[in-house]
Design an enzyme around this catalytic site. Structure first.
Site, mmCIF file in Angstrom:
data_model
loop_
_atom_site.group_PDB
_atom_site.id
_atom_site.type_symbol
_atom_site.label_atom_id
_atom_site.label_comp_id
_atom_site.label_asym_id
_atom_site.label_seq_id
_atom_site.Cartn_x
_atom_site.Cartn_y
_atom_site.Cartn_z
ATOM 1 N N GLY A 37 0.840 -1.186 0.000
ATOM 2 C CA GLY A 37 0.000 0.000 0.000
ATOM 3 C C GLY A 37 0.875 1.235 0.000
ATOM 4 O O GLY A 37 1.989 1.217 0.539
ATOM 5 N N GLN B 61 3.380 9.803 0.999
ATOM 6 C CA GLN B 61 4.609 9.021 1.082
ATOM 7 C C GLN B 61 5.534 9.236 -0.113
ATOM 8 O O GLN B 61 6.680 8.776 -0.101
ATOM 9 C CB GLN B 61 4.278 7.520 1.203
ATOM 10 C CG GLN B 61 3.587 7.186 2.516
ATOM 11 C CD GLN B 61 3.365 5.695 2.633
ATOM 12 O OE1 GLN B 61 2.402 5.169 2.104
ATOM 13 N NE2 GLN B 61 4.271 5.002 3.304
ATOM 14 N N CYS C 85 5.484 0.066 7.806
ATOM 15 C CA CYS C 85 5.207 1.166 6.883
ATOM 16 C C CYS C 85 6.491 1.512 6.130
ATOM 17 O O CYS C 85 7.556 1.597 6.752
ATOM 18 C CB CYS C 85 4.732 2.374 7.694
ATOM 19 S SG CYS C 85 4.327 3.810 6.688
ATOM 20 N N LEU C 86 6.389 1.714 4.831
ATOM 21 C CA LEU C 86 7.573 2.046 4.033
ATOM 22 C C LEU C 86 8.227 3.347 4.504
ATOM 23 O O LEU C 86 9.426 3.541 4.312
ATOM 24 C CB LEU C 86 7.203 2.171 2.550
ATOM 25 C CG LEU C 86 6.751 0.881 1.846
ATOM 26 C CD1 LEU C 86 6.336 1.193 0.409
ATOM 27 C CD2 LEU C 86 7.843 -0.175 1.873
ATOM 28 N N HIS D 69 -4.991 1.728 7.194
ATOM 29 C CA HIS D 69 -3.611 2.220 7.338
ATOM 30 C C HIS D 69 -3.327 3.311 6.292
ATOM 31 O O HIS D 69 -2.790 4.371 6.624
ATOM 32 C CB HIS D 69 -2.639 1.041 7.179
ATOM 33 C CG HIS D 69 -1.185 1.409 7.225
ATOM 34 N ND1 HIS D 69 -0.335 0.991 8.232
ATOM 35 C CD2 HIS D 69 -0.418 2.165 6.381
ATOM 36 C CE1 HIS D 69 0.880 1.487 7.999
ATOM 37 N NE2 HIS D 69 0.862 2.190 6.884
ATOM 38 N N GLU D 70 -3.706 3.051 5.040
ATOM 39 C CA GLU D 70 -3.443 4.037 3.983
ATOM 40 C C GLU D 70 -4.307 5.288 4.151
ATOM 41 O O GLU D 70 -3.851 6.405 3.904
ATOM 42 C CB GLU D 70 -3.664 3.415 2.596
ATOM 43 C CG GLU D 70 -2.751 2.243 2.265
ATOM 44 C CD GLU D 70 -1.289 2.519 2.532
ATOM 45 O OE1 GLU D 70 -0.833 3.660 2.347
ATOM 46 O OE2 GLU D 70 -0.598 1.573 2.954
ATOM 47 N N HIS E 165 -2.831 7.760 6.401
ATOM 48 C CA HIS E 165 -1.769 8.571 5.798
ATOM 49 C C HIS E 165 -2.299 9.883 5.213
ATOM 50 O O HIS E 165 -1.653 10.924 5.339
ATOM 51 C CB HIS E 165 -1.068 7.802 4.673
ATOM 52 C CG HIS E 165 0.050 6.928 5.133
ATOM 53 N ND1 HIS E 165 1.147 7.413 5.804
ATOM 54 C CD2 HIS E 165 0.256 5.595 5.017
ATOM 55 C CE1 HIS E 165 1.974 6.413 6.073
ATOM 56 N NE2 HIS E 165 1.456 5.295 5.622
#
Ligand code: ZN
Length: 181
Positions: A45, A50, A96-97, A138-139, A142
């Protein structure tokens, strides 16, 4: 085009992203770039903040996972609104990236209803559960400037403090391109 991924500590990750006005940007191109960037980092995701873009769009592609539901889940979400969350809350260790090598248990409700536009500006209202719901939650966080570490216990956050401040300083060891602040 592969974008560098923004890291914990970058203010764009703490900013409530703006809605996208139809025609304002090429969302098909942006979504394509986001998928490419995400795949280059082995993510499932990715939200626009990000890659440093404060817009309400995120992409998900679970095709690399074993999970039956996730395997066939590839979708672009534009201007999403969560209409409701239900079901029982369950814990899962998230990552998370933008926060490399940090993981922690997050409790989230198991069912969500969401209204959004796809990359062709078709409006959709759908219900998702379990892992798909979790990735969306989660996304979605963001684009509201929230991160999974916000949900961790004070003790766990204390234990992660050094790791997080290293990331803020750009001291990360990852195989993908990151944007250092
Ligand atoms: Zn994330």
């Amino acid at each position: 085009m592969i974008y560098p991924i923004t890291l914990y500590g970058d203010s764009v990750l703490r900013t409530k992203a703006d809605e996208i006005v139809e025609g304002e940007i090429d969302v098909k191109q942006l979504a394509e770039d986001m998928f490419e960037t995400m795949h280059s980092a082995d993510g499932i995701g990715l939200a626009a903040p990000q890659i440093g873009i404060s817009k309400r769009i995120f992409v998900i592609d679970g095709s690399m996972l074993e999970d039956e539901q996730m395997k066939s889940f590839k979708q672009v979400f534009i201007n999403p609104v969560i209409d409701g969350e239900s079901g029982e809350a369950w814990d899962f260790e998230e990552g998370c990236l933008s926060i490399p090598h940090v993981r922690g248990d997050v409790s989230r409700k198991s069912v969500i209803k969401i209204t959004y536009f796809d990359e062709l500006w078709n409006k959709k209202t759908e219900e998702y559960d379990n892992m798909r719901a979790r990735v969306i939650q989660h996304e979605f966080d963001h684009i509201d400037g929230k991160l999974f570490v916000d949900y961790l216990s004070p003790l766990k956050r204390k234990l992660l403090k050094n790791k997080l401040s290293e990331i803020m300083k750009g001291k990360v060891d990852v195989a993908y391109k990151v944007k250092k602040t």
